[in-house]
Design an enzyme around this catalytic site. Structure first.
Site, PDB file in Angstrom:
ATOM      1  N   HIS A   1     100.718  27.937 103.461  1.00  0.00           N
ATOM      2  CA  HIS A   1     100.223  29.286 103.738  1.00  0.00           C
ATOM      3  C   HIS A   1      98.754  29.337 103.358  1.00  0.00           C
ATOM      4  O   HIS A   1      98.254  28.419 102.705  1.00  0.00           O
ATOM      5  CB  HIS A   1     101.002  30.321 102.898  1.00  0.00           C
ATOM      6  CG  HIS A   1     100.851  30.070 101.421  1.00  0.00           C
ATOM      7  ND1 HIS A   1     101.743  29.278 100.714  1.00  0.00           N
ATOM      8  CD2 HIS A   1      99.899  30.449 100.536  1.00  0.00           C
ATOM      9  CE1 HIS A   1     101.346  29.201  99.453  1.00  0.00           C
ATOM     10  NE2 HIS A   1     100.216  29.902  99.321  1.00  0.00           N
TER      11      HIS A   1
ATOM     12  N   HIS B   1      92.051  28.134 102.358  1.00  0.00           N
ATOM     13  CA  HIS B   1      92.559  26.763 102.406  1.00  0.00           C
ATOM     14  C   HIS B   1      94.079  26.764 102.476  1.00  0.00           C
ATOM     15  O   HIS B   1      94.724  27.774 102.160  1.00  0.00           O
ATOM     16  CB  HIS B   1      92.104  25.989 101.157  1.00  0.00           C
ATOM     17  CG  HIS B   1      92.643  26.554  99.887  1.00  0.00           C
ATOM     18  ND1 HIS B   1      92.040  27.613  99.225  1.00  0.00           N
ATOM     19  CD2 HIS B   1      93.752  26.255  99.170  1.00  0.00           C
ATOM     20  CE1 HIS B   1      92.756  27.910  98.158  1.00  0.00           C
ATOM     21  NE2 HIS B   1      93.806  27.106  98.095  1.00  0.00           N
TER      22      HIS B   1
HETATM   23  P1  2AM Z   1      96.781  28.210  96.721  1.00  0.00           P
HETATM   24  O1  2AM Z   1      97.842  27.162  96.645  1.00  0.00           O
HETATM   25  O2  2AM Z   1      96.609  28.755  98.086  1.00  0.00           O
HETATM   26  O3  2AM Z   1      95.507  27.769  96.084  1.00  0.00           O
HETATM   27  C1  2AM Z   1     101.448  31.179  95.331  1.00  0.00           C
HETATM   28  O4  2AM Z   1     101.702  30.789  94.014  1.00  0.00           O
HETATM   29  C2  2AM Z   1     100.014  30.919  95.684  1.00  0.00           C
HETATM   30  O5  2AM Z   1      99.187  31.691  94.848  1.00  0.00           O
HETATM   31  C3  2AM Z   1      99.635  29.487  95.467  1.00  0.00           C
HETATM   32  O6  2AM Z   1      99.764  28.834  96.684  1.00  0.00           O
HETATM   33  C4  2AM Z   1      98.227  29.539  94.934  1.00  0.00           C
HETATM   34  O7  2AM Z   1      97.281  29.467  95.962  1.00  0.00           O
HETATM   35  C5  2AM Z   1      98.079  30.941  94.411  1.00  0.00           C
HETATM   36  N1  2AM Z   1      98.042  30.976  92.963  1.00  0.00           N
HETATM   37  C6  2AM Z   1      98.997  30.574  92.109  1.00  0.00           C
HETATM   38  N2  2AM Z   1      98.620  30.783  90.848  1.00  0.00           N
HETATM   39  C7  2AM Z   1      97.391  31.321  90.885  1.00  0.00           C
HETATM   40  C8  2AM Z   1      96.472  31.768  89.900  1.00  0.00           C
HETATM   41  N3  2AM Z   1      96.758  31.708  88.595  1.00  0.00           N
HETATM   42  N4  2AM Z   1      95.291  32.263  90.310  1.00  0.00           N
HETATM   43  C9  2AM Z   1      95.005  32.340  91.613  1.00  0.00           C
HETATM   44  N5  2AM Z   1      95.829  31.934  92.593  1.00  0.00           N
HETATM   45  C10 2AM Z   1      97.013  31.435  92.235  1.00  0.00           C
END
Ligand code: 2AM
Length: 206
Positions: free
Chosen positions: A72, A157
């Site tokens: 996603h 991304h």
């Molecule tokens: P990303 O993989 O697109 O970078 C669901 O957990 C999504 O939220 C993950 O795919 C991650 O994004 C994002 N995410 C998880 N933990 C996070 C955090 N502490 N801060 C910001 N984005 C986060």
């Protein structure tokens, strides 16, 4: 009284909506869910991203690869919250001014932390700046409803894997495009060691 909007009404509600009086929807214990808002991907774009991941593995990279069904584009990570209606309302408000827009896959990239490993991803190009505009309107709409500020900068991304090593020198230019038709609020849960993302609410761009 908060009512969910849009065709995809909330599949479930977390009981009490949020901690009143804190100014923030973050909760300690209780029914809080881990929430994020993302752009869902069509099957051909998942396949293209999975192809980049396969080439990355063939390059010799190792790590915790994300299953393609979980790919996603994160628009806004909310974190622990039970303010489902407020999140849905913010999405509805931000989607009102948004038409479907084109996004395009680009090269492999990596976020490196302090350790040797990194988060590997396919970069997403937002050539018309529409995703950025949506992010900014959504951010303002969430802020108005008591959510904390998110990341200051959006870096679109598709995460392919975490704790990735052995990706030095890897490149995989891509050019596939797709039309973002809407955004989805997901609950993120760890189920038997795998991440499971459950859609709770969807707002279409019209
Ligand atoms: P990303 O993989 O697109 O970078 C669901 O957990 C999504 O939220 C993950 O795919 C991650 O994004 C994002 N995410 C998880 N933990 C996070 C955090 N502490 N801060 C910001 N984005 C986060």
């Amino acid at each position: 009284q908060c009512k969910p909007h849009g065709a995809g009404a909330l599949a479930k509600s977390g009981g009490g909506l949020y901690n009143e009086g804190t100014g923030s929807h973050k909760t300690k214990g209780g029914h809080a869910m881990r929430l994020f808002i993302a752009i869902a991907l069509p099957p051909d774009i998942r396949r293209a991203a999975a192809d980049t991941a396969a080439r990355l593995r063939a390059h010799g990279a190792e790590g915790r690869f994300v299953p393609p069904e979980n790919y996603h584009i994160t628009l806004r990570f909310i974190g622990e919250s039970n303010a489902l209606c407020e999140a849905a309302e913010a999405m509805h408000s931000a989607a009102r001014d948004c038409r479907p827009f084109l996004l395009r896959l680009s090269d492999y990239g990596a976020f490196s932390g302090k350790s040797e490993s990194s988060t590997g991803f396919v970069t997403v190009r937002d050539d018309q700046g529409e995703l950025r505009r949506l992010y900014e309107t959504l951010e303002a709409a969430l802020w108005e409803r008591g959510f904390d500020r998110g990341r200051s900068r959006l870096m679109p991304h598709i995460t392919l894997g975490r704790s990735i090593t052995g990706d030095t020198g890897f490149a995989c230019p891509r050019n596939e495009a797709f039309t973002a038709q809407g955004m989805t609020l997901y609950e993120s849960q760890s189920v038997r060691g795998q991440m499971a993302y459950t859609p709770l609410h969807k707002e279409l761009f019209v």
